[in-house]
Every structure is written in structure tokens, then in C-alpha cells.
Motif scaffolding. Structure first.
Motif, PDB file in Angstrom:
ATOM      1  N   ALA A   1     -29.950  -4.233 -57.720  1.00  7.88           N
ATOM      2  CA  ALA A   1     -29.750  -2.845 -57.759  1.00  7.88           C
ATOM      3  C   ALA A   1     -28.588  -2.425 -56.959  1.00  7.88           C
ATOM      4  O   ALA A   1     -27.798  -1.541 -57.386  1.00  7.88           O
ATOM      5  CB  ALA A   1     -31.048  -2.186 -57.386  1.00  7.88           C
ATOM      6  N   LEU A   2     -28.439  -3.049 -55.939  1.00  7.61           N
ATOM      7  CA  LEU A   2     -27.516  -2.764 -54.997  1.00  7.61           C
ATOM      8  C   LEU A   2     -26.074  -3.045 -55.438  1.00  7.61           C
ATOM      9  O   LEU A   2     -24.868  -2.595 -55.369  1.00  7.61           O
ATOM     10  CB  LEU A   2     -27.465  -3.503 -53.846  1.00  7.61           C
ATOM     11  CG  LEU A   2     -26.286  -3.390 -52.498  1.00  7.61           C
ATOM     12  CD1 LEU A   2     -26.316  -2.059 -52.245  1.00  7.61           C
ATOM     13  CD2 LEU A   2     -26.566  -4.346 -51.340  1.00  7.61           C
ATOM     14  N   ALA A   3     -25.990  -4.346 -56.231  1.00 10.90           N
ATOM     15  CA  ALA A   3     -24.823  -4.788 -56.839  1.00 10.90           C
ATOM     16  C   ALA A   3     -24.315  -3.732 -58.079  1.00 10.90           C
ATOM     17  O   ALA A   3     -23.057  -3.379 -58.291  1.00 10.90           O
ATOM     18  CB  ALA A   3     -24.705  -6.236 -57.513  1.00 10.90           C
ATOM     19  N   GLU A   4     -25.366  -3.157 -58.674  1.00  6.04           N
ATOM     20  CA  GLU A   4     -25.217  -2.160 -59.895  1.00  6.04           C
ATOM     21  C   GLU A   4     -24.631  -0.931 -59.164  1.00  6.04           C
ATOM     22  O   GLU A   4     -23.678  -0.304 -59.794  1.00  6.04           O
ATOM     23  CB  GLU A   4     -26.433  -1.995 -60.540  1.00  6.04           C
ATOM     24  CG  GLU A   4     -26.381  -1.051 -61.575  1.00  6.04           C
ATOM     25  CD  GLU A   4     -27.504  -0.812 -62.625  1.00  6.04           C
ATOM     26  OE1 GLU A   4     -27.338   0.328 -63.222  1.00  6.04           O
ATOM     27  OE2 GLU A   4     -28.477  -1.520 -62.517  1.00  6.04           O
ATOM     28  N   LEU A   5     -25.043  -0.328 -58.043  1.00 12.22           N
ATOM     29  CA  LEU A   5     -24.603   0.778 -57.275  1.00 12.22           C
ATOM     30  C   LEU A   5     -23.306   0.462 -56.893  1.00 12.22           C
ATOM     31  O   LEU A   5     -22.557   1.449 -57.126  1.00 12.22           O
ATOM     32  CB  LEU A   5     -25.361   1.214 -56.237  1.00 12.22           C
ATOM     33  CG  LEU A   5     -26.933   1.512 -56.728  1.00 12.22           C
ATOM     34  CD1 LEU A   5     -27.824   1.829 -55.281  1.00 12.22           C
ATOM     35  CD2 LEU A   5     -26.694   3.072 -57.233  1.00 12.22           C
ATOM     36  N   GLN A   6     -22.917  -0.492 -56.407  1.00  8.24           N
ATOM     37  CA  GLN A   6     -21.720  -1.129 -55.948  1.00  8.24           C
ATOM     38  C   GLN A   6     -20.408  -0.924 -57.142  1.00  8.24           C
ATOM     39  O   GLN A   6     -19.471  -0.408 -57.069  1.00  8.24           O
ATOM     40  CB  GLN A   6     -21.406  -2.123 -55.376  1.00  8.24           C
ATOM     41  CG  GLN A   6     -22.034  -2.130 -53.926  1.00  8.24           C
ATOM     42  CD  GLN A   6     -22.169  -3.446 -53.095  1.00  8.24           C
ATOM     43  OE1 GLN A   6     -22.106  -4.603 -53.779  1.00  8.24           O
ATOM     44  NE2 GLN A   6     -22.293  -3.518 -51.884  1.00  8.24           N
ATOM     45  N   ASP A   7     -21.007  -1.517 -58.123  1.00 10.55           N
ATOM     46  CA  ASP A   7     -19.938  -1.488 -59.523  1.00 10.55           C
ATOM     47  C   ASP A   7     -19.947  -0.077 -59.934  1.00 10.55           C
ATOM     48  O   ASP A   7     -18.583   0.628 -60.241  1.00 10.55           O
ATOM     49  CB  ASP A   7     -20.708  -2.230 -60.605  1.00 10.55           C
ATOM     50  CG  ASP A   7     -20.395  -3.605 -60.423  1.00 10.55           C
ATOM     51  OD1 ASP A   7     -19.771  -3.967 -59.487  1.00 10.55           O
ATOM     52  OD2 ASP A   7     -21.222  -4.349 -61.293  1.00 10.55           O
ATOM     53  N   ARG A   8     -20.827   0.874 -60.001  1.00  7.33           N
ATOM     54  CA  ARG A   8     -20.697   2.437 -60.324  1.00  7.33           C
ATOM     55  C   ARG A   8     -19.686   3.053 -59.269  1.00  7.33           C
ATOM     56  O   ARG A   8     -18.876   3.837 -59.971  1.00  7.33           O
ATOM     57  CB  ARG A   8     -21.931   2.974 -60.320  1.00  7.33           C
ATOM     58  CG  ARG A   8     -22.895   2.423 -61.567  1.00  7.33           C
ATOM     59  CD  ARG A   8     -24.076   3.377 -61.665  1.00  7.33           C
ATOM     60  NE  ARG A   8     -25.099   2.971 -62.661  1.00  7.33           N
ATOM     61  CZ  ARG A   8     -26.376   3.469 -62.573  1.00  7.33           C
ATOM     62  NH1 ARG A   8     -26.715   4.404 -62.137  1.00  7.33           N
ATOM     63  NH2 ARG A   8     -27.098   2.843 -63.600  1.00  7.33           N
ATOM     64  N   ALA A   9     -19.986   2.942 -58.044  1.00  5.49           N
ATOM     65  CA  ALA A   9     -18.914   3.328 -57.248  1.00  5.49           C
ATOM     66  C   ALA A   9     -17.566   3.053 -57.284  1.00  5.49           C
ATOM     67  O   ALA A   9     -16.666   3.713 -56.953  1.00  5.49           O
ATOM     68  CB  ALA A   9     -19.521   2.988 -55.627  1.00  5.49           C
ATOM     69  N   ASN A  10     -17.272   1.715 -57.759  1.00  5.91           N
ATOM     70  CA  ASN A  10     -15.986   1.175 -57.894  1.00  5.91           C
ATOM     71  C   ASN A  10     -15.386   1.616 -59.287  1.00  5.91           C
ATOM     72  O   ASN A  10     -14.055   1.204 -59.268  1.00  5.91           O
ATOM     73  CB  ASN A  10     -15.678  -0.423 -57.679  1.00  5.91           C
ATOM     74  CG  ASN A  10     -16.166  -0.982 -56.288  1.00  5.91           C
ATOM     75  OD1 ASN A  10     -16.057   0.008 -55.360  1.00  5.91           O
ATOM     76  ND2 ASN A  10     -16.770  -1.922 -56.230  1.00  5.91           N
ATOM     77  N   LYS A  11     -15.925   1.811 -60.183  1.00  7.50           N
ATOM     78  CA  LYS A  11     -15.551   2.478 -61.516  1.00  7.50           C
ATOM     79  C   LYS A  11     -14.761   3.803 -61.340  1.00  7.50           C
ATOM     80  O   LYS A  11     -15.115   4.525 -60.779  1.00  7.50           O
ATOM     81  CB  LYS A  11     -16.343   2.523 -62.674  1.00  7.50           C
ATOM     82  CG  LYS A  11     -16.913   1.081 -63.012  1.00  7.50           C
ATOM     83  CD  LYS A  11     -17.892   1.018 -64.095  1.00  7.50           C
ATOM     84  CE  LYS A  11     -18.341  -0.083 -64.712  1.00  7.50           C
ATOM     85  NZ  LYS A  11     -19.324   0.079 -65.496  1.00  7.50           N
ATOM     86  N   PRO A  12     -13.547   3.849 -61.988  1.00  8.91           N
ATOM     87  CA  PRO A  12     -12.638   4.988 -62.142  1.00  8.91           C
ATOM     88  C   PRO A  12     -13.736   6.099 -62.796  1.00  8.91           C
ATOM     89  O   PRO A  12     -14.328   6.086 -63.671  1.00  8.91           O
ATOM     90  CB  PRO A  12     -11.412   4.934 -62.584  1.00  8.91           C
ATOM     91  CG  PRO A  12     -11.503   3.468 -63.201  1.00  8.91           C
ATOM     92  CD  PRO A  12     -12.664   2.996 -62.767  1.00  8.91           C
ATOM     93  N   MET A  13     -13.663   7.263 -62.257  1.00  5.93           N
ATOM     94  CA  MET A  13     -14.543   8.449 -62.806  1.00  5.93           C
ATOM     95  C   MET A  13     -13.629   9.006 -64.176  1.00  5.93           C
ATOM     96  O   MET A  13     -12.464   8.983 -64.219  1.00  5.93           O
ATOM     97  CB  MET A  13     -14.713   9.589 -62.040  1.00  5.93           C
ATOM     98  CG  MET A  13     -15.613   9.248 -60.814  1.00  5.93           C
ATOM     99  SD  MET A  13     -15.527  10.505 -59.490  1.00  5.93           S
ATOM    100  CE  MET A  13     -17.106  11.432 -59.869  1.00  5.93           C
ATOM    101  N   ASN A  14     -14.486   9.478 -65.150  1.00  2.97           N
ATOM    102  CA  ASN A  14     -14.057   9.690 -66.360  1.00  2.97           C
ATOM    103  C   ASN A  14     -13.742  11.120 -66.069  1.00  2.97           C
ATOM    104  O   ASN A  14     -13.939  12.039 -65.406  1.00  2.97           O
ATOM    105  CB  ASN A  14     -15.014   9.982 -67.423  1.00  2.97           C
ATOM    106  CG  ASN A  14     -14.726   8.865 -68.585  1.00  2.97           C
ATOM    107  OD1 ASN A  14     -13.897   8.136 -68.512  1.00  2.97           O
ATOM    108  ND2 ASN A  14     -15.867   8.456 -69.227  1.00  2.97           N
ATOM    109  N   MET A  15     -12.518  11.902 -66.863  1.00  4.41           N
ATOM    110  CA  MET A  15     -11.753  13.011 -66.623  1.00  4.41           C
ATOM    111  C   MET A  15     -12.903  13.879 -67.055  1.00  4.41           C
ATOM    112  O   MET A  15     -13.112  14.986 -66.556  1.00  4.41           O
ATOM    113  CB  MET A  15     -10.580  13.347 -67.237  1.00  4.41           C
ATOM    114  CG  MET A  15      -9.532  12.427 -66.711  1.00  4.41           C
ATOM    115  SD  MET A  15      -9.403  12.875 -64.988  1.00  4.41           S
ATOM    116  CE  MET A  15      -8.099  14.213 -65.189  1.00  4.41           C
ATOM    117  N   GLU A  16     -13.610  13.517 -68.267  1.00  3.52           N
ATOM    118  CA  GLU A  16     -14.741  14.199 -68.791  1.00  3.52           C
ATOM    119  C   GLU A  16     -15.750  14.893 -67.834  1.00  3.52           C
ATOM    120  O   GLU A  16     -16.276  15.814 -67.773  1.00  3.52           O
ATOM    121  CB  GLU A  16     -15.214  13.897 -69.845  1.00  3.52           C
ATOM    122  CG  GLU A  16     -14.288  13.720 -71.220  1.00  3.52           C
ATOM    123  CD  GLU A  16     -14.655  12.974 -72.352  1.00  3.52           C
ATOM    124  OE1 GLU A  16     -15.817  12.702 -72.262  1.00  3.52           O
ATOM    125  OE2 GLU A  16     -13.942  12.848 -73.385  1.00  3.52           O
TER     126      GLU A  16
END
Length: 158
Positions: free
Chosen positions: A140-155
Motif C-alpha cells: 500500500a505504501l509503494a502504491e501511494l508513492q507511485d501515485r505521488a510520483n506520477k505527473p498530474m493530468n491537466m484535466e
């Protein structure tokens, strides 16, 4: 009435104080009466034992010799007495194998009880269940870190 050794210690200590000629010292001709009064003060409600107390009384007088600038009252001598040595006997018994086994079992039971009180859910889990919980938490921690590292969509920004 009073033990000879105690009279000698008090007489020696009072003589030493008198020799210092401190402010408030009694007259030299009053030394005998002064020592008698100190003896009364020292024995009031107390029992003394020569083998341990003669050294303590001497050390207390030595402290007074070194620290007093005025003639001290007997109460100050009592306060300066070093702590009475306590006889310590440590008898170490060899534990039998049965005592070791039952003692370890009792410690295990106490530890388990403490774990149950601290965290009732965790105390009931097996080692494998605890390891699985750790693995899930790490995932779960790794998944949260992946989400935090992905660039946010403009939408998502709009």
C-alpha cells in the motif's frame, strides 16, 4: 550511662572544634560541660554501635572542621554523619531446570498478556499473519508513492 568510646569521640571532636577558635566558641574552661551537652544531644533517642559509628562520628567532625566558620550546634554534626552502611548479603541460588522451564513459561504468559492488552488484534495473529500484514502495508505504501510520483493530468487540475 554512656559508652566510653562515644565519650572519647565527642571529647576529641569538641576539642578539635575548640582548637579552631571559631566565632561563638565556648570558653576553654567550659569544654568539659560543652562535651557533656554534645553527648546528651548525640544520645537523645539514638543507639550507637562502636564498630560502625565511631568512624562515622569522626568523619562528621572532620567535615565540621573543614566547613564551619562559626561554632556549630550538635544538630549540625548529626546532619553531617555519613549514611550508615547497610549490610548487604546476596545469596545467589542456582535455579533448577524445572524452575527455569516454568519461569520461562510464566514470562511467556505475562508477555502474551501484555501484548493482548496493548493491541488485542495483533496479539491473536500468528507470525505468518503478521508478516502478511506487513507485506500488505508495504504494498500500500509503494502504491501511494507511485501515485505521488506520477505527473498530474491537466484535466484533474481544472
Amino acid at each position: 550511662m554512656h559508652e566510653a568510646w562515644l565519650k572519647r569521640e565527642i571529647a576529641a571532636g569538641v576539642s578539635g572544634l575548640l582548637a579552631l577558635r571559631l566565632d561563638g566558641s565556648p570558653a576553654a574552661d567550659a569544654m568539659v560541660k560543652t562535651a557533656e551537652i554534645w553527648l546528651i544531644a548525640m544520645t537523645k533517642g539514638r543507639e550507637w554501635k562502636e564498630e560502625q559509628d565511631s568512624v562515622r562520628i569522626r568523619k562528621a567532625f572532620e567535615t565540621l572542621f573543614a566547613t564551619c566558620e562559626r561554632w556549630p550546634p550538635p544538630a549540625l554534626l548529626l546532619r553531617e554523619l555519613p549514611v550508615q552502611p547497610v549490610e548487604q548479603r546476596q545469596i545467589k541460588h542456582k535455579r533448577t531446570e524445572e524452575q527455569i522451564r516454568t519461569g520461562n513459561k510464566a514470562l511467556d504468559q505475562i508477555t502474551a498478556g501484555m501484548k493482548r492488552r496493548a493491541n488485542p488484534d495483533a496479539a491473536l495473529k500468528t507470525d505468518n499473519q503478521i508478516e502478511e500484514t506487513k507485506r500488505q502495508a508495504m504494498a500500500a505504501l509503494a502504491e501511494l508513492q507511485d501515485r505521488a510520483n506520477k505527473p498530474m493530468n491537466m484535466e484533474q487540475h481544472q
